[in-house]
Design an enzyme around this catalytic site. Sequence first.
Site, PDB file in Angstrom:
ATOM      1  N   HIS A   1      14.326  -8.530  41.093  1.00 23.81           N
ATOM      2  CA  HIS A   1      14.434 -10.031  40.977  1.00 23.81           C
ATOM      3  C   HIS A   1      15.442 -10.183  42.455  1.00 23.81           C
ATOM      4  CE1 HIS A   1      15.565 -14.021  40.267  1.00 23.81           C
ATOM      5  NE2 HIS A   1      14.256 -14.226  39.563  1.00 23.81           N
TER       6      HIS A   1
ATOM      7  N   GLU B   1       9.228 -13.081  41.473  1.00 26.00           N
ATOM      8  CA  GLU B   1      10.201 -13.497  42.455  1.00 26.00           C
ATOM      9  C   GLU B   1      11.010 -12.453  43.040  1.00 26.00           C
ATOM     10  OE1 GLU B   1      12.469 -16.127  40.138  1.00 26.00           O
ATOM     11  OE2 GLU B   1      10.708 -17.620  40.118  1.00 26.00           O
TER      12      GLU B   1
ATOM     13  N   CYS C   1      17.166 -20.396  46.103  1.00 25.34           N
ATOM     14  CA  CYS C   1      18.419 -19.587  45.732  1.00 25.34           C
ATOM     15  C   CYS C   1      18.715 -18.335  46.144  1.00 25.34           C
ATOM     16  CB  CYS C   1      18.198 -19.278  44.105  1.00 25.34           C
ATOM     17  SG  CYS C   1      18.527 -21.041  43.034  1.00 25.34           S
TER      18      CYS C   1
ATOM     19  N   CYS D   1      17.161 -24.515  39.237  1.00 21.59           N
ATOM     20  CA  CYS D   1      18.070 -23.857  39.854  1.00 21.59           C
ATOM     21  C   CYS D   1      18.569 -24.053  41.205  1.00 21.59           C
ATOM     22  CB  CYS D   1      18.182 -22.288  39.497  1.00 21.59           C
ATOM     23  SG  CYS D   1      16.303 -21.570  40.014  1.00 21.59           S
TER      24      CYS D   1
END
Length: 645
Positions: A252, A304, A322, A396
């Site tokens: 990730h 992701e 992010c 996020c």
Amino acid sequence: MDGPVLPSPGARTAHRPPRGGRIRVTDGLWRLWQRVNRATSVPLALHWLEESGALANLRIAAGEEQGAYRGPVYADSDVHKMLETAAWELQAGPEDTSAVLAGFVSRTTGLLERAQRDDGYLDSYYQVAEVGGRYGRLVDSHELYCAGHLLQAAVAAHRATGETRLLAVARRCADHLCAVFLDGPGPGLDGHPEVETALVELFRTTADARYLTLAARLVERRGHGLVGRHKHGARHRLDHLPVRVAPAVTGHVVRALYLEAGAVDVAVETGDDELLRASATRWADMAATRTSLTGGLGSRQVGEVFGERYELPPDLSYNETCASAASIQWSRRLLLATGEGRYADLIERTLYNAFAAARSVDGRRYYKGNPLQRRPDHAEAVGDPRSRDEWFYSACCPPSVTRLVASLPHYAATTAGDTLFLHLYASMALSCAHAGGTVALRIDTDYPWDGTVTVTVERAPAGAWALGLRVPPWSTRTWLTEPGGARQPVAGDAQGRVVVRRRWRAGDSVVLELDMAPRLTVPHPRIDAVRGCAAIERGPLVYCFEQLDQPADTPVDELALRADTALRVRDPADLPGLGRTVTIEAEALAVTGPHQAGLPYRTHGAVDTRRPATATAVPYFQWDNRGDGAMRVWVPLEESGAVDC
């Protein structure tokens, strides 16, 4: 003027953040981003904290409201990131919204005080939805992740405004974490790293060595099966190999980058060169084999995650927002640790492209994923992430954008010995303690639209000191004019910088001129997805072709660039939906090929239908602000009469 990263006096770093003064953005693109952040993005995010239930969850945890928990298990982190945003905004100086932001910080700090348990624990999900479930499923719980963002918010509030109430909440939380995860064997590891870097920053703020010791322990314990089983496996949760021996970033993306930031922080504070080298090795592999042209990271939407080396599809890469913010944070720490210019180069590429594209020009909508291509029929795809929204269930990304934009001036400069380095260029006023006195600089530039940067000394110590200016690797022809001197061609040193050392006087100016000629960029031959293609870059900006800028009879999916194309740069202009921009025109071809037997393939040698076309490119970071159309960065390149991509 202290910012998000402030190594302790004993930290082993090559560079330091400037201290004892102020950095203020005065004009240009950065100032526009700041104004949009403060006037639009931040108020909208505060609205969504109420609308999403994130603040209500904390009120329920405090016993002040009835109801069910709403949102993902990590909803508290959205509140904490907006507290951090507000703190950096308040540090930037008083504006019309300052009272609103100060009120938000004060009220929310009070709410956190009341919601926090007597032992320091604070996580509304496990205080409302799963009472008694503390640390029972760390693989997915995000409890330490949320705690990390709380700690970072508290540090920001303290450094920006001197506020201590939120810092007290954070210290009680950190003391609780030490009691659970440091004083005993602990229940395991959080599946989402983030608290490591936050604990180090709290140590730097409070000088409580327990926080650094806990951060080091959490970093060292990864790779030993302590996170727990997950459907995506140990690699996804960064628990497959110890941090010291893992050869490459994997799993990730955001989790990996936050872990790396924490590892670098621990390394410089403990003098652990082996740990620092391991992180730098993974960064080099990531930059060379897993980074999109825009600086985006994460080639696979599912999970992701990072993909394989050179797996960089333009249309299906996730390139999470992010992740762009986390990449900048990791690179900043490596820049401070080593002083190497390559880290500033990637910060700039990521900032002006993958990161800046995430938010719409008006500051109201965000991408979670940032592709380099969108097809005309993308809306027909199920679960397509290639559209912006004001907020998300998993929100996020919006506060990751607001907190980085609010703290952005702190990424511009460093000091090393008697040299003050400028790594990122924007119009700003910078003052700091330096070389036994105070240095005050005024930087004037229209960057990234123009490559001229003028640095004027407004105050200087009596003795000699040096000014270092970064020369990006794309500037193949660079000129420098020193005070009282002639314009001279220069080249960067081994770290990509020119350094001017002298006894400076108020009024002295240095002019750096970077080469802003547009250029065709081609990919490494192992990047199969875009082999045979080219992209256009100018300065730090990656360009793209949006459908609405092309002739009506020329779909972007049929564009091909000629290898000898002339790239014509238009003067800066204000365009509807984009604001100030610089467009580039290219000589191109519109190419259509015959189908064979009803399939989208043909025998090699079959004749294409092609005609000349003029294609117009805009900066990638400004795309998707004028309609929901097709876009592409990589375009087939015609060489020797063939179009192959």
